[in-house]
Write a protein that holds these residues in place. Structure first.
Motif, PDB file in Angstrom:
ATOM      1  N   UNK A  26      11.159  12.487  -3.749  1.00 34.55           N
ATOM      2  CA  UNK A  26      10.353  11.436  -4.389  1.00 34.55           C
ATOM      3  C   UNK A  26      11.253  10.510  -5.205  1.00 34.55           C
ATOM      4  N   UNK A  27      12.230  11.075  -5.882  1.00 38.54           N
ATOM      5  CA  UNK A  27      13.162  10.278  -6.668  1.00 38.54           C
ATOM      6  C   UNK A  27      13.926   9.303  -5.778  1.00 38.54           C
ATOM      7  N   UNK A  28      14.403   9.765  -4.638  1.00 40.01           N
ATOM      8  CA  UNK A  28      15.137   8.908  -3.706  1.00 40.01           C
ATOM      9  C   UNK A  28      14.226   7.799  -3.164  1.00 40.01           C
ATOM     10  N   UNK A  29      13.005   8.168  -2.813  1.00 38.74           N
ATOM     11  CA  UNK A  29      12.053   7.163  -2.302  1.00 38.74           C
ATOM     12  C   UNK A  29      11.754   6.130  -3.382  1.00 38.74           C
ATOM     13  N   UNK A  30      11.532   6.579  -4.608  1.00 35.64           N
ATOM     14  CA  UNK A  30      11.263   5.641  -5.699  1.00 35.64           C
ATOM     15  C   UNK A  30      12.461   4.712  -5.935  1.00 35.64           C
ATOM     16  N   UNK A  31      13.675   5.237  -5.843  1.00 34.77           N
ATOM     17  CA  UNK A  31      14.851   4.386  -6.016  1.00 34.77           C
ATOM     18  C   UNK A  31      14.908   3.315  -4.934  1.00 34.77           C
ATOM     19  N   UNK A  32      14.567   3.681  -3.723  1.00 33.43           N
ATOM     20  CA  UNK A  32      14.534   2.713  -2.625  1.00 33.43           C
ATOM     21  C   UNK A  32      13.469   1.642  -2.885  1.00 33.43           C
ATOM     22  N   UNK A  33      12.312   2.075  -3.349  1.00 33.30           N
ATOM     23  CA  UNK A  33      11.223   1.132  -3.675  1.00 33.30           C
ATOM     24  C   UNK A  33      11.676   0.182  -4.780  1.00 33.30           C
TER      25      UNK A  33
ATOM     26  N   UNK B 270       0.810  -1.223   0.000  1.00 29.50           N
ATOM     27  CA  UNK B 270       0.000   0.000   0.000  1.00 29.50           C
ATOM     28  C   UNK B 270       0.843   1.272   0.000  1.00 29.50           C
ATOM     29  N   UNK B 271       1.881   1.389   0.823  1.00 25.67           N
ATOM     30  CA  UNK B 271       2.695   2.611   0.767  1.00 25.67           C
ATOM     31  C   UNK B 271       3.369   2.815  -0.592  1.00 25.67           C
ATOM     32  N   UNK B 272       3.751   1.733  -1.241  1.00 23.21           N
ATOM     33  CA  UNK B 272       4.368   1.837  -2.565  1.00 23.21           C
ATOM     34  C   UNK B 272       3.374   2.422  -3.558  1.00 23.21           C
ATOM     35  N   UNK B 273       2.173   1.912  -3.524  1.00 21.06           N
ATOM     36  CA  UNK B 273       1.129   2.415  -4.419  1.00 21.06           C
ATOM     37  C   UNK B 273       0.893   3.894  -4.165  1.00 21.06           C
ATOM     38  N   UNK B 274       0.870   4.279  -2.908  1.00 18.45           N
ATOM     39  CA  UNK B 274       0.671   5.695  -2.569  1.00 18.45           C
ATOM     40  C   UNK B 274       1.804   6.564  -3.098  1.00 18.45           C
ATOM     41  N   UNK B 275       3.048   6.097  -2.985  1.00 15.44           N
ATOM     42  CA  UNK B 275       4.199   6.865  -3.470  1.00 15.44           C
ATOM     43  C   UNK B 275       4.155   6.969  -4.995  1.00 15.44           C
ATOM     44  N   UNK B 276       3.844   5.873  -5.666  1.00 12.19           N
ATOM     45  CA  UNK B 276       3.771   5.900  -7.128  1.00 12.19           C
ATOM     46  C   UNK B 276       2.668   6.865  -7.584  1.00 12.19           C
ATOM     47  N   UNK B 277       1.535   6.834  -6.917  1.00 11.87           N
ATOM     48  CA  UNK B 277       0.451   7.772  -7.253  1.00 11.87           C
ATOM     49  C   UNK B 277       0.877   9.213  -6.996  1.00 11.87           C
TER      50      UNK B 277
ATOM     51  N   UNK C 220       7.083   2.011 -10.970  1.00 12.56           N
ATOM     52  CA  UNK C 220       8.017   2.849 -10.207  1.00 12.56           C
ATOM     53  C   UNK C 220       9.167   3.322 -11.091  1.00 12.56           C
ATOM     54  N   UNK C 221       9.662   2.442 -11.955  1.00 17.86           N
ATOM     55  CA  UNK C 221      10.742   2.821 -12.872  1.00 17.86           C
ATOM     56  C   UNK C 221      10.263   3.903 -13.831  1.00 17.86           C
ATOM     57  N   UNK C 222       9.060   3.736 -14.374  1.00 19.33           N
ATOM     58  CA  UNK C 222       8.503   4.748 -15.282  1.00 19.33           C
ATOM     59  C   UNK C 222       8.341   6.096 -14.582  1.00 19.33           C
ATOM     60  N   UNK C 223       7.806   6.066 -13.364  1.00 16.75           N
ATOM     61  CA  UNK C 223       7.598   7.320 -12.618  1.00 16.75           C
ATOM     62  C   UNK C 223       8.935   7.968 -12.274  1.00 16.75           C
ATOM     63  N   UNK C 224       9.915   7.149 -11.897  1.00 17.66           N
ATOM     64  CA  UNK C 224      11.220   7.709 -11.561  1.00 17.66           C
ATOM     65  C   UNK C 224      11.845   8.379 -12.786  1.00 17.66           C
ATOM     66  N   UNK C 225      11.764   7.732 -13.933  1.00 23.32           N
ATOM     67  CA  UNK C 225      12.302   8.331 -15.157  1.00 23.32           C
ATOM     68  C   UNK C 225      11.600   9.644 -15.480  1.00 23.32           C
ATOM     69  N   UNK C 226      10.288   9.682 -15.305  1.00 24.70           N
ATOM     70  CA  UNK C 226       9.532  10.905 -15.562  1.00 24.70           C
ATOM     71  C   UNK C 226       9.927  12.004 -14.572  1.00 24.70           C
ATOM     72  N   UNK C 227      10.154  11.636 -13.315  1.00 27.68           N
ATOM     73  CA  UNK C 227      10.587  12.621 -12.311  1.00 27.68           C
ATOM     74  C   UNK C 227      11.958  13.196 -12.661  1.00 27.68           C
ATOM     75  N   UNK C 228      12.861  12.345 -13.099  1.00 26.33           N
ATOM     76  CA  UNK C 228      14.197  12.811 -13.474  1.00 26.33           C
ATOM     77  C   UNK C 228      14.096  13.791 -14.645  1.00 26.33           C
ATOM     78  N   UNK C 229      13.251  13.466 -15.610  1.00 26.66           N
ATOM     79  CA  UNK C 229      13.040  14.382 -16.746  1.00 26.66           C
ATOM     80  C   UNK C 229      12.436  15.703 -16.275  1.00 26.66           C
ATOM     81  N   UNK C 230      11.523  15.610 -15.338  1.00 27.91           N
ATOM     82  CA  UNK C 230      10.890  16.811 -14.782  1.00 27.91           C
ATOM     83  C   UNK C 230      11.933  17.685 -14.089  1.00 27.91           C
ATOM     84  N   UNK C 231      12.812  17.064 -13.338  1.00 27.59           N
ATOM     85  CA  UNK C 231      13.874  17.814 -12.661  1.00 27.59           C
ATOM     86  C   UNK C 231      14.816  18.479 -13.665  1.00 27.59           C
ATOM     87  N   UNK C 232      15.116  17.801 -14.755  1.00 32.06           N
ATOM     88  CA  UNK C 232      16.028  18.343 -15.771  1.00 32.06           C
ATOM     89  C   UNK C 232      15.425  19.540 -16.501  1.00 32.06           C
ATOM     90  N   UNK C 233      14.151  19.445 -16.851  1.00 31.46           N
ATOM     91  CA  UNK C 233      13.561  20.495 -17.684  1.00 31.46           C
ATOM     92  C   UNK C 233      12.970  21.655 -16.894  1.00 31.46           C
TER      93      UNK C 233
END
Length: 178
Positions: free
Chosen positions: A161-168, A14-21, A133-146
């Motif tokens: 969020x990126x760090x939490x996703x990497x841990x997940x 459940x916490x993973x789902x919440x973080x991904x959302x 989680x991998x898809x969301x992390x990649x999107x977050x990294x792109x968001x941070x870059x742009x």
């Protein structure tokens, strides 16, 4: 051997789902920060046993009433137990074991079946969450870059969020490799 899985059941995911959302919301909503975050607080199988035992108990009761004197009075019960016990070379006490066997066997079988199904479903869910989680992390990294003009709060929020996703991702990979 000790089970080294981190997420042992669906509730643990459940916490993973919440973080991904939350990560999805963070990508969509450019003004989202920790202050507006929904995850500020984040940083069964016995059903088969009950079903199997219930069916097995019914089989045992049916055998008792069939093997003994018709009816379920004392004479019917004792003669049924004695007849069932005679199957294994015993008396009424052995008959209790013979008649209880279907309940025990079906209970254990039902438990094993439900547990196996739940484990398979849990592994499939973990795999799907890992991919998400991998898809969301990649999107977050792109968001941070742009989005270099973001506020400090927003940037820290996305980095966290990126760090939490990497841990997940690491934890799910570890669970799936066990």
């Amino acid at each position: 051997m000790k089970d080294k899985k981190i997420y042992k059941n669906a509730e643990a995911l459940t916490p993973i789902i919440r973080v991904i959302n939350e990560a999805g919301d963070a990508i969509q909503n450019k003004s989202k920060t920790f202050k507006t975050s929904d995850i500020q607080d984040i940083i069964g199988p016995f059903a088969g046993l009950g079903v199997g035992a219930g069916v097995g108990g019914g089989i045992g009761f049916a055998l008792l009433t069939t093997l003994g004197v018709p009816g379920v009075a004392a004479a019917g019960i004792t003669s049924g137990l004695a007849t069932a016990g005679g199957i294994v070379g015993g008396g009424m006490v052995a008959g209790i074991g013979v008649l209880a066997a279907p309940a025990v066997l079906l209970g254990v079988g039902g438990y094993a079946l439900v547990t196996s199904y739940q484990q398979k479903k849990l592994e499939q869910t973990k795999e799907a969450l890992l991919q998400e989680a991998i898809l969301k992390q990649n999107a977050l990294i792109e968001e941070l870059k742009k989005d270099l003009k973001s506020t400090k709060d927003r940037t820290e929020y996305l980095k966290t969020l990126n760090v939490i996703l990497q841990s997940i991702i690491n934890d799910l990979k570890a669970d799936l490799s066990v």
